[in-house]
Enzyme design. Structure first.
Site, mmCIF file in Angstrom:
data_model
loop_
_atom_site.group_PDB
_atom_site.id
_atom_site.type_symbol
_atom_site.label_atom_id
_atom_site.label_comp_id
_atom_site.label_asym_id
_atom_site.label_seq_id
_atom_site.Cartn_x
_atom_site.Cartn_y
_atom_site.Cartn_z
ATOM 1 N N CYS A 159 -39.310 151.653 9.900
ATOM 2 C CA CYS A 159 -40.153 152.062 11.029
ATOM 3 C C CYS A 159 -39.547 151.484 12.295
ATOM 4 C CB CYS A 159 -41.563 151.508 10.833
ATOM 5 S SG CYS A 159 -42.731 152.017 12.121
ATOM 6 N N CYS A 186 -47.980 147.112 3.116
ATOM 7 C CA CYS A 186 -46.838 147.919 3.558
ATOM 8 C C CYS A 186 -45.528 147.166 3.625
ATOM 9 C CB CYS A 186 -47.042 148.415 4.979
ATOM 10 S SG CYS A 186 -48.527 149.265 5.253
ATOM 11 N N ASN A 198 -52.654 140.487 6.414
ATOM 12 C CA ASN A 198 -51.878 140.160 5.242
ATOM 13 C C ASN A 198 -50.654 139.418 5.756
ATOM 14 O OD1 ASN A 198 -50.791 140.476 2.579
ATOM 15 N ND2 ASN A 198 -52.030 142.345 2.469
ATOM 16 N N CYS A 211 -45.971 143.381 10.867
ATOM 17 C CA CYS A 211 -45.706 144.351 9.796
ATOM 18 C C CYS A 211 -44.329 144.179 9.171
ATOM 19 C CB CYS A 211 -45.847 145.752 10.375
ATOM 20 S SG CYS A 211 -45.608 147.049 9.160
ATOM 21 N N GLU A 255 -41.902 152.901 -0.304
ATOM 22 C CA GLU A 255 -43.023 152.478 -1.135
ATOM 23 C C GLU A 255 -44.191 153.453 -1.098
ATOM 24 O OE1 GLU A 255 -44.254 148.439 -0.156
ATOM 25 O OE2 GLU A 255 -42.164 148.029 0.297
ATOM 26 N N GLY A 291 -43.563 153.520 8.031
ATOM 27 C CA GLY A 291 -43.242 154.587 8.976
ATOM 28 C C GLY A 291 -44.387 154.942 9.885
ATOM 29 N N GLU A 292 -44.045 155.577 10.997
ATOM 30 C CA GLU A 292 -45.053 156.054 11.946
ATOM 31 C C GLU A 292 -45.081 157.576 11.822
ATOM 32 O OE1 GLU A 292 -47.542 155.204 14.027
ATOM 33 O OE2 GLU A 292 -47.538 157.340 14.492
ATOM 34 N N SER A 330 -52.537 157.756 9.781
ATOM 35 C CA SER A 330 -52.693 156.549 10.591
ATOM 36 C C SER A 330 -51.561 156.436 11.606
ATOM 37 C CB SER A 330 -52.689 155.327 9.671
ATOM 38 O OG SER A 330 -52.880 154.154 10.428
#
Ligand code: SAH
Length: 355
Positions: free
Chosen positions: A114, A338, A295, A121, A94, A164-165, A196
């Site tokens: 991730c 996300c 969220n 998340c 995304e 993702g990280e 981030s």
């Protein structure tokens, strides 16, 4: 040669592309031409200053547009666009395009899924399938630029805050950042880029030594390790003290303030004592706190907070001289958060397969 066997040219540095061009036996200046076309978002047949024979060879052996827009959803509220990008191996990621007065920001994904496992998340529900290549990350931007072309606009700011990280895909992310600022390419100032992380401490030190002026955002989400461990598995590996030391090092080395992301979760981290503790730890640091009302992700069972709670928490931090804002929620009507759209698509695909 199948599509996936073709060499991906999009993520190549000018030097790598020069080596590729040499290998093909073409004159050196072709590398610069091809690089420039790729970063304009052109497909091989559109590279009109290349001889037909060169284009023909490229078509057979090379891949340029390895990322394509699969679906897009436009928010009726604020014009935010949520893209689902298709990758050439069938995976999808995304991206979110946000429109501001100062320009257009694209939030990009750095991995398919991730592996950090944060409990709030959606991106991590299916684990990490693979890292994105530098070329694919660049491809997300090229897609958005093409989308904006009719409006005569381009992406001016990039945030690495999608799925993702980024620091778990360190080498490709660094390569991508360096490509972004190439003069013959997109030529974006890295001052307009935010990265981030959930706080992978050794990589935060490495990033400080890269000499890249990107803004570092850290997903803190808790005032102490005990609370942080409840939602973020990475907190079992690195403590908040270690993260804050790495941030101080980043500030010293780059001269840039660090942003702390703090998602407010009901009954977990949003009481007066938490604001107090957070303020105490951040006191004197060149930083800014970004409050995000959680969220809610259906599968996760964590609850968000009310507007009054956000306001109260903001005021408590302000009273303690911490610079703080509430993150603007954009694209609320299009699953802007996300991992939500990709997850929906995966679930839908599974349903169809089961039928
Ligand atoms: N892996 C990186 C970047 C991706 S997430 C990181 O952890 O920072 C981008 C931001 O959105 C992070 O701050 C993340 O913690 C936050 N986030 C993820 N899911 C969320 C949710 N359901 N509600 C609010 N914020 C969320």
């Amino acid at each position: 040669m199948t599509e996936t066997e073709k060499t991906e040219l999009t993520g190549m540095t000018p030097e790598e592309l020069a080596a590729y061009v040499k290998e093909q036996g073409w004159p050196e200046f072709r590398a610069k031409q091809i690089f420039s076309w790729i970063h304009k978002g052109a497909d091989i047949p559109e590279m009109t200053n290349l001889p037909a024979s060169v284009r023909e060879t490229l078509l057979q052996r090379a891949a340029v547009r390895t990322v394509k827009i699969m679906t897009e959803r436009v928010s009726a509220l604020d014009g935010t666009v949520k893209f689902l990008f298709a990758l050439r191996d069938g995976n999808c990621v995304e991206g979110v395009l946000m429109r501001y007065k100062y320009g257009c920001t694209l939030c990009i994904s750095t991995q398919v899924g991730c592996r950090m496992g944060c409990t709030f998340c959606a991106s991590t529900l299916e684990g990490c399938i693979r890292n994105l290549t530098a070329g694919e990350m660049l491809g997300e931007i090229l897609c958005a630029n093409r989308y904006l072309q009719p409006e005569d606009k381009k992406i001016s700011h990039v945030v690495l805050m999608g799925s993702g990280e980024p620091l778990d895909n360190y080498d490709q992310v660094m390569k991508f950042l360096r490509l972004l600022r190439e003069e013959n390419g997109i030529h974006l100032s890295l001052r307009n880029v935010s990265l981030s992380t959930c706080g992978i401490v050794p990589k935060m030190y490495a990033l400080a030594d890269e000499n890249l002026p990107v803004t570092l955002s850290v997903s803190l989400h808790a005032p102490n390790d005990e609370i942080r461990r409840k939602t973020m598995p990475v907190a079992k590996v690195y403590t908040i003290d270690e993260i804050l030391d790495a941030c101080r090092n980043y500030i010293t080395k780059t001269g840039r303030r660090v942003i702390f992301e703090y998602a407010l979760v009901k009954d977990l981290n949003c009481d007066a004592v938490h604001a107090e503790e957070l303020a105490k730890r951040l006191r004197g640091m060149q930083c800014h706190v970004n409050l995000i009302p959680l969220n809610e992700v259906k599968e996760r069972g964590l609850k968000g907070v009310s507007e009054t709670d956000v306001k109260r928490f903001t005021e408590m931090l302000e009273a303690r001289h911490i610079s703080v804002t509430r993150r603007r929620e954009m694209g609320d009507d299009i699953e802007g958060a996300c991992g939500q759209l990709r997850r929906k698509t995966i679930l839908k695909r599974k349903e169809t397969a089961d039928e």
